[in-house]
Design a protein around this motif. Structure first.
Motif, PDB file in Angstrom:
ATOM      1  N   PHE A 115     -32.684 -38.168 -45.673  1.00  0.00           N
ATOM      2  CA  PHE A 115     -31.372 -37.021 -46.038  1.00  0.00           C
ATOM      3  C   PHE A 115     -30.052 -37.530 -45.943  1.00  0.00           C
ATOM      4  O   PHE A 115     -29.092 -37.237 -46.831  1.00  0.00           O
ATOM      5  N   ASP A 116     -29.592 -38.188 -44.855  1.00  0.00           N
ATOM      6  CA  ASP A 116     -28.295 -38.411 -44.428  1.00  0.00           C
ATOM      7  C   ASP A 116     -27.744 -39.179 -45.573  1.00  0.00           C
ATOM      8  O   ASP A 116     -26.525 -39.721 -45.818  1.00  0.00           O
ATOM      9  N   LEU A 117     -28.763 -40.313 -46.193  1.00  0.00           N
ATOM     10  CA  LEU A 117     -28.178 -41.044 -47.225  1.00  0.00           C
ATOM     11  C   LEU A 117     -28.063 -40.628 -48.634  1.00  0.00           C
ATOM     12  O   LEU A 117     -27.282 -40.762 -49.445  1.00  0.00           O
ATOM     13  N   PHE A 118     -29.074 -39.749 -48.933  1.00  0.00           N
ATOM     14  CA  PHE A 118     -28.885 -38.975 -50.389  1.00  0.00           C
ATOM     15  C   PHE A 118     -27.919 -37.846 -50.297  1.00  0.00           C
ATOM     16  O   PHE A 118     -27.450 -37.531 -51.443  1.00  0.00           O
ATOM     17  N   TYR A 119     -27.566 -37.241 -49.337  1.00  0.00           N
ATOM     18  CA  TYR A 119     -27.033 -35.974 -49.103  1.00  0.00           C
ATOM     19  C   TYR A 119     -25.725 -36.086 -49.872  1.00  0.00           C
ATOM     20  O   TYR A 119     -25.004 -35.235 -50.558  1.00  0.00           O
ATOM     21  N   PRO A 120     -24.899 -37.343 -49.286  1.00  0.00           N
ATOM     22  CA  PRO A 120     -23.359 -37.544 -49.968  1.00  0.00           C
ATOM     23  C   PRO A 120     -23.408 -37.598 -51.559  1.00  0.00           C
ATOM     24  O   PRO A 120     -22.370 -37.125 -52.291  1.00  0.00           O
ATOM     25  N   HIS A 121     -24.396 -37.860 -51.981  1.00  0.00           N
ATOM     26  CA  HIS A 121     -24.564 -38.147 -53.740  1.00  0.00           C
ATOM     27  C   HIS A 121     -25.029 -36.812 -54.312  1.00  0.00           C
ATOM     28  O   HIS A 121     -24.635 -36.526 -55.422  1.00  0.00           O
TER      29      HIS A 121
END
Length: 296
Positions: free
Chosen positions: A102-108
């Motif tokens: 989640f922490d990697l896809f959330y910014p996108h």
């Protein structure tokens, strides 16, 4: 298409085990070459030994892993061992992480999904609660605990948030040492799961290279909300494609849900290799996947 399957005959009878078996059998029926791999390295020692009997392919061939969500180190090891055999899994280790964590896809996906805060300790709970306001939805970076019911996912106050955060951080498989605190939103629904979890109007979309392969209703069983009008279908698929374009992960599953207000949002994403097919017929999905090179 090459399939690396963990569906080796075993005592375990779970939804995941049954789905792995279903997906493996569907791939075989449609002519995919299947190689079985162990679920862990306990007996074989490493990824190279797990794949020792697989021949080397002179021409690089696309591969899909059918199995349980692996630890990151295991995914990296199997990916490299398969690549040495001329088999290239659809997602690189980094793409696997972007889709799953989640922490990697959330910014996108900001603006497409509810506001969220990523924390790594109970010390950060106070600030997260103050920022988002209670109640909040809470999950691990990889998975939620909705199988345990609503109270395992929702904190109504600081005390509950600290307790759930402490619990999730101990579940390395689900959290990968990170906890996600999300603004609680109300999804349109008509049913509750046996554990009391609201079965929100939600659809899972399987996408390869920003093209929809198949989509289906997230929950099992009969539900009047499972049918989309043409306009709704366009909204759901357009949002899923927009999210896929932002993430740029080749093979991804994206869940789209409808708020009580009627607005559609992205719920979460996953590496589609390890995502349940929900109400999508496995043969129909594999019929799209078996010729994946034509989508490149």
């Amino acid at each position: 298409m090459i399939v690396l399957s963990e569906s080796i005959e075993q005592i375990e009878q779970s939804a995941s085990a049954n789905e792995n078996k279903l997906m493996t059998e569907a791939a075989q029926l449609l002519g995919c070459k299947v190689y079985y791999i162990p679920r862990d390295f306990e007996r074989c020692g490493n990824a190279e030994n797990a794949l020792w009997y697989i021949p080397e392919y002179a021409i690089e061939t696309a591969g899909i892993w059918v199995g349980y969500i692996p630890e990151l180190e295991r995914y990296e090891a199997i990916y490299q061992a398969a690549l040495a055999k001329g088999i290239k899994l659809l997602n690189t280790p980094l793409e696997h992480r972007i889709a799953l964590e989640f922490d990697l896809f959330y910014p996108h996906l900001k603006g497409l999904t509810p506001e969220s805060v990523i924390i790594t300790s109970t010390n950060e709970c106070i600030q997260a609660g103050e920022l988002l306001g209670y109640p909040v939805f809470i999950k691990g970076a990889v998975q939620s605990r909705k199988q345990q019911g609503w109270e395992s996912c929702v904190a109504n106050n600081q005390e509950e948030l600290i307790r759930l955060t402490e619990w999730l951080l101990k579940l390395k498989y689900s959290s990968r040492s990170k906890v996600i605190v999300r603004k609680l939103v109300k999804l349109r629904h008509q049913r509750l799961a046996p554990n009391g979890f609201p079965m929100g109007r939600e659809f899972r979309c399987f996408i390869y290279n920003q093209q929809i392969l198949k989509y289906g209703y997230y929950w099992d069983g009969q539900d009047n909300l499972s049918q989309l009008s043409k306009h709704e279908e366009k909204q759901v698929l357009s949002l899923a494609i927009l999210a896929a374009e932002r993430l740029r992960v080749p093979y991804i599953a994206i869940d789209i849900g409808q708020l009580e207000s009627g607005e559609w949002i992205v719920i979460e994403t996953a590496d589609a290799q390890f995502a349940g097919v929900c109400q999508i017929p496995a043969l129909e999905l594999w019929n799209k996947l078996k010729d994946i090179s034509s989508y490149s």
